[in-house]
Design a protein around this motif. Structure first.
Motif, PDB file in Angstrom:
ATOM      1  N   THR A  50       0.826  -1.208   0.000  1.00  0.00           N
ATOM      2  CA  THR A  50       0.000   0.000   0.000  1.00  0.00           C
ATOM      3  C   THR A  50       0.857   1.253   0.000  1.00  0.00           C
ATOM      4  OG1 THR A  50      -1.776  -1.134   1.181  1.00  0.00           O
ATOM      5  CG2 THR A  50      -1.774   1.270   1.258  1.00  0.00           C
ATOM      6  N   ALA A  51       1.906   1.249   0.804  1.00  0.00           N
ATOM      7  CA  ALA A  51       2.789   2.417   0.904  1.00  0.00           C
ATOM      8  C   ALA A  51       3.498   2.688  -0.410  1.00  0.00           C
ATOM      9  CB  ALA A  51       3.804   2.210   2.018  1.00  0.00           C
ATOM     10  N   ARG A  52       3.986   1.638  -1.060  1.00  0.00           N
ATOM     11  CA  ARG A  52       4.746   1.820  -2.313  1.00  0.00           C
ATOM     12  C   ARG A  52       3.860   2.279  -3.463  1.00  0.00           C
ATOM     13  NH1 ARG A  52       7.403   0.910   1.922  1.00  0.00           N
ATOM     14  NH2 ARG A  52       9.614   0.505   1.709  1.00  0.00           N
ATOM     15  N   GLU A  53       2.587   1.991  -3.371  1.00  0.00           N
ATOM     16  CA  GLU A  53       1.668   2.373  -4.450  1.00  0.00           C
ATOM     17  C   GLU A  53       0.965   3.697  -4.174  1.00  0.00           C
ATOM     18  OE1 GLU A  53      -0.961  -0.894  -5.466  1.00  0.00           O
ATOM     19  OE2 GLU A  53       0.578  -2.333  -4.842  1.00  0.00           O
ATOM     20  N   SER A  54       1.301   4.352  -3.074  1.00  0.00           N
ATOM     21  CA  SER A  54       0.599   5.577  -2.685  1.00  0.00           C
ATOM     22  C   SER A  54       1.234   6.820  -3.282  1.00  0.00           C
ATOM     23  CB  SER A  54       0.597   5.710  -1.160  1.00  0.00           C
ATOM     24  OG  SER A  54       1.906   5.943  -0.668  1.00  0.00           O
ATOM     25  N   GLY A  55       0.433   7.874  -3.381  1.00  0.00           N
ATOM     26  CA  GLY A  55       0.942   9.181  -3.768  1.00  0.00           C
ATOM     27  C   GLY A  55       1.364   9.951  -2.533  1.00  0.00           C
ATOM     28  N   ALA A  56       1.547  11.250  -2.685  1.00  0.00           N
ATOM     29  CA  ALA A  56       2.000  12.085  -1.569  1.00  0.00           C
ATOM     30  C   ALA A  56       0.941  13.093  -1.134  1.00  0.00           C
ATOM     31  CB  ALA A  56       3.286  12.810  -1.955  1.00  0.00           C
ATOM     32  N   GLU A  57      -0.290  12.881  -1.570  1.00  0.00           N
ATOM     33  CA  GLU A  57      -1.344  13.843  -1.240  1.00  0.00           C
ATOM     34  C   GLU A  57      -1.551  13.977   0.263  1.00  0.00           C
ATOM     35  OE1 GLU A  57      -2.062  11.983  -5.230  1.00  0.00           O
ATOM     36  OE2 GLU A  57      -1.754  11.217  -3.197  1.00  0.00           O
ATOM     37  N   GLU A  58      -1.530  12.854   0.978  1.00  0.00           N
ATOM     38  CA  GLU A  58      -1.766  12.895   2.419  1.00  0.00           C
ATOM     39  C   GLU A  58      -0.642  13.623   3.146  1.00  0.00           C
ATOM     40  OE1 GLU A  58      -2.565   9.070   4.036  1.00  0.00           O
ATOM     41  OE2 GLU A  58      -4.336   8.724   2.779  1.00  0.00           O
ATOM     42  N   VAL A  59       0.587  13.458   2.678  1.00  0.00           N
ATOM     43  CA  VAL A  59       1.728  14.143   3.301  1.00  0.00           C
ATOM     44  C   VAL A  59       1.605  15.647   3.118  1.00  0.00           C
ATOM     45  CG1 VAL A  59       4.243  14.391   3.311  1.00  0.00           C
ATOM     46  CG2 VAL A  59       3.208  12.139   2.938  1.00  0.00           C
ATOM     47  N   VAL A  60       1.325  16.063   1.894  1.00  0.00           N
ATOM     48  CA  VAL A  60       1.182  17.495   1.610  1.00  0.00           C
ATOM     49  C   VAL A  60       0.010  18.075   2.398  1.00  0.00           C
ATOM     50  CG1 VAL A  60       0.633  19.185  -0.180  1.00  0.00           C
ATOM     51  CG2 VAL A  60       2.277  17.350  -0.643  1.00  0.00           C
ATOM     52  N   ALA A  61      -1.096  17.341   2.465  1.00  0.00           N
ATOM     53  CA  ALA A  61      -2.273  17.824   3.197  1.00  0.00           C
ATOM     54  C   ALA A  61      -1.955  17.991   4.683  1.00  0.00           C
ATOM     55  CB  ALA A  61      -3.437  16.863   3.011  1.00  0.00           C
ATOM     56  N   ALA A  62      -1.252  17.028   5.261  1.00  0.00           N
ATOM     57  CA  ALA A  62      -0.904  17.110   6.682  1.00  0.00           C
ATOM     58  C   ALA A  62      -0.018  18.316   6.963  1.00  0.00           C
ATOM     59  CB  ALA A  62      -0.209  15.827   7.121  1.00  0.00           C
ATOM     60  N   ILE A  63       0.936  18.560   6.082  1.00  0.00           N
ATOM     61  CA  ILE A  63       1.832  19.717   6.257  1.00  0.00           C
ATOM     62  C   ILE A  63       1.059  21.019   6.118  1.00  0.00           C
ATOM     63  CG2 ILE A  63       3.748  20.975   5.190  1.00  0.00           C
ATOM     64  CD1 ILE A  63       4.994  18.237   4.550  1.00  0.00           C
ATOM     65  N   THR A  64       0.211  21.090   5.115  1.00  0.00           N
ATOM     66  CA  THR A  64      -0.568  22.308   4.867  1.00  0.00           C
ATOM     67  C   THR A  64      -1.528  22.592   6.012  1.00  0.00           C
ATOM     68  OG1 THR A  64      -0.427  21.914   2.476  1.00  0.00           O
ATOM     69  CG2 THR A  64      -2.115  23.455   3.250  1.00  0.00           C
ATOM     70  N   GLU A  65      -2.205  21.558   6.498  1.00  0.00           N
ATOM     71  CA  GLU A  65      -3.149  21.735   7.599  1.00  0.00           C
ATOM     72  C   GLU A  65      -2.455  22.195   8.876  1.00  0.00           C
ATOM     73  OE1 GLU A  65      -5.145  18.023   7.903  1.00  0.00           O
ATOM     74  OE2 GLU A  65      -6.142  18.229   5.947  1.00  0.00           O
ATOM     75  N   ALA A  66      -1.173  21.854   9.006  1.00  0.00           N
ATOM     76  CA  ALA A  66      -0.410  22.274  10.184  1.00  0.00           C
ATOM     77  C   ALA A  66       0.208  23.659  10.011  1.00  0.00           C
ATOM     78  CB  ALA A  66       0.678  21.252  10.491  1.00  0.00           C
ATOM     79  N   GLY A  67      -0.070  24.293   8.870  1.00  0.00           N
ATOM     80  CA  GLY A  67       0.429  25.642   8.628  1.00  0.00           C
ATOM     81  C   GLY A  67       1.720  25.714   7.842  1.00  0.00           C
ATOM     82  N   GLY A  68       2.196  24.571   7.338  1.00  0.00           N
ATOM     83  CA  GLY A  68       3.433  24.551   6.570  1.00  0.00           C
ATOM     84  C   GLY A  68       3.191  24.668   5.074  1.00  0.00           C
ATOM     85  N   ARG A  69       4.288  24.600   4.321  1.00  0.00           N
ATOM     86  CA  ARG A  69       4.203  24.683   2.857  1.00  0.00           C
ATOM     87  C   ARG A  69       4.881  23.464   2.255  1.00  0.00           C
ATOM     88  NH1 ARG A  69       6.091  29.819  -0.071  1.00  0.00           N
ATOM     89  NH2 ARG A  69       4.609  28.989  -1.608  1.00  0.00           N
ATOM     90  N   ALA A  70       4.174  22.797   1.342  1.00  0.00           N
ATOM     91  CA  ALA A  70       4.710  21.614   0.687  1.00  0.00           C
ATOM     92  C   ALA A  70       4.121  21.486  -0.704  1.00  0.00           C
ATOM     93  CB  ALA A  70       4.422  20.358   1.505  1.00  0.00           C
ATOM     94  N   HIS A  71       4.875  20.846  -1.565  1.00  0.00           N
ATOM     95  CA  HIS A  71       4.434  20.604  -2.933  1.00  0.00           C
ATOM     96  C   HIS A  71       4.970  19.243  -3.324  1.00  0.00           C
ATOM     97  CE1 HIS A  71       3.201  21.649  -7.029  1.00  0.00           C
ATOM     98  NE2 HIS A  71       4.355  21.157  -7.451  1.00  0.00           N
ATOM     99  N   ALA A  72       4.155  18.427  -3.988  1.00  0.00           N
ATOM    100  CA  ALA A  72       4.557  17.068  -4.344  1.00  0.00           C
ATOM    101  C   ALA A  72       4.786  16.939  -5.843  1.00  0.00           C
ATOM    102  CB  ALA A  72       3.501  16.066  -3.897  1.00  0.00           C
ATOM    103  N   VAL A  73       5.789  16.139  -6.198  1.00  0.00           N
ATOM    104  CA  VAL A  73       6.098  15.856  -7.598  1.00  0.00           C
ATOM    105  C   VAL A  73       6.390  14.368  -7.736  1.00  0.00           C
ATOM    106  CG1 VAL A  73       7.691  16.247  -9.509  1.00  0.00           C
ATOM    107  CG2 VAL A  73       7.078  18.136  -8.002  1.00  0.00           C
ATOM    108  N   GLU A  74       5.689  13.711  -8.644  1.00  0.00           N
ATOM    109  CA  GLU A  74       6.029  12.316  -8.943  1.00  0.00           C
ATOM    110  C   GLU A  74       7.120  12.304  -9.993  1.00  0.00           C
ATOM    111  OE1 GLU A  74       4.013   7.960  -9.658  1.00  0.00           O
ATOM    112  OE2 GLU A  74       2.780   9.751 -10.009  1.00  0.00           O
ATOM    113  N   ALA A  75       8.205  11.607  -9.703  1.00  0.00           N
ATOM    114  CA  ALA A  75       9.354  11.640 -10.609  1.00  0.00           C
ATOM    115  C   ALA A  75      10.170  10.368 -10.450  1.00  0.00           C
ATOM    116  CB  ALA A  75      10.224  12.853 -10.317  1.00  0.00           C
ATOM    117  N   ASP A  76      10.682   9.876 -11.570  1.00  0.00           N
ATOM    118  CA  ASP A  76      11.502   8.665 -11.573  1.00  0.00           C
ATOM    119  C   ASP A  76      12.970   9.061 -11.464  1.00  0.00           C
ATOM    120  OD1 ASP A  76      12.722   6.251 -11.918  1.00  0.00           O
ATOM    121  OD2 ASP A  76      11.849   5.827 -13.884  1.00  0.00           O
TER     122      ASP A  76
END
Length: 258
Positions: A50-76
């Protein structure tokens, strides 16, 4: 001063915890990741897949909700053009990058022995060109190219503050049952420690963290019974410290956690 970090492999495990820990310190974070379907292995928990197939939306959302700044990029990271594109994106979204965490790994278990499983029941493969390439393309070459891109841009703009941290495993005496993984990480160690020496005059520290056995989804009951297992937040806290002003004199170390 507001710092900007690139954290590779930041969609889960240590990378996700590190992105959150840095953001909590006010660092702007570019979270990179690559979704993939791991090879079948009935000994591994479903959480690993599950972890290997996941995106980073939850990580970015958690950071943003806590008042931080984050941006996700899928890249090989196996693509040699990826490092430049990631730095371009980070600069466009946040500004110059002064923190780099080389966390991503293309982990594959391989061995020189004629055996199909390790002592924890996990699937083993023989060492081949394919297992070598999978590991060295990401863990060694991509880490080196990410450091090279960091250094080039840092020096060109006259930067005087920077932090580089790599994540390692195994050690200089080899990593039985994870032969190519250990060898690729050893190469990454050397690149990072060389950067520590060369970039120190430009205000950059570079260190390596060896986190021990961390439950990032892959830990099964056999592994848990044999090891003192930690959580991703444990090494993440150490990494965040190494990327802070307080660690200004900590340079060219392999820091082993238990």
């Amino acid at each position: 001063m507001i710092h900007t970090a690139i954290v590779t492999g930041g969609n889960q495990g240590i990378g996700a915890a590190t992105a959150k820990a840095l953001a909590a310190r006010g660092v702007q974070v570019l979270v990179t990741y690559l979704r993939f379907v791991p090879a079948p292995d009935p000994s591994l928990p479903n959480a690993y897949f599950t972890a290997r197939e996941s995106g980073a939306e939850e990580v970015v959302a958690a950071i943003t909700e806590a008042g931080g700044r984050a941006h996700a990029v899928e890249a090989d990271l196996a693509d040699v053009g990826t490092p430049a594109r990631l730095f371009d994106t980070a600069e466009r979204v946040f500004g110059p990058v002064d923190v780099l965490v080389n966390n991503a790994s293309s982990w594959v278990q391989d061995t020189f022995l004629a055996t199909e499983a390790d002592r924890f029941g996990r699937v083993l493969r023989g060492v081949t060109a394919q297992t070598f390439d999978a590991q060295f393309a990401v863990d060694a070459r991509a880490s080196a190219l990410m450091i090279a891109e960091f250094a080039r841009r840092h020096i060109a703009r006259g930067g005087n503050w920077g932090r580089i941290v790599g994540l390692t495993s195994g050690g200089p005496l080899g990593f039985p049952s994870e032969v190519s993984y250990g060898a690729a990480k050893a190469a990454m160690d050397n690149y990072t420690l060389a950067a520590a020496h060369e970039l120190w005059p430009h205000g950059v520290t570079a260190n390596v963290v060896k986190p021990g056995v961390v439950d990032t989804g892959w830990v099964n009951d056999a592994v848990r019974a044999a090891h003192d297992v930690s959580q991703p937040e444990d090494p993440a806290g150490v990494i965040a410290f190494l990327c802070s002003d307080a660690a200004a004199r900590v340079n060219r170390n392999v820091i082993t956690l238990h």
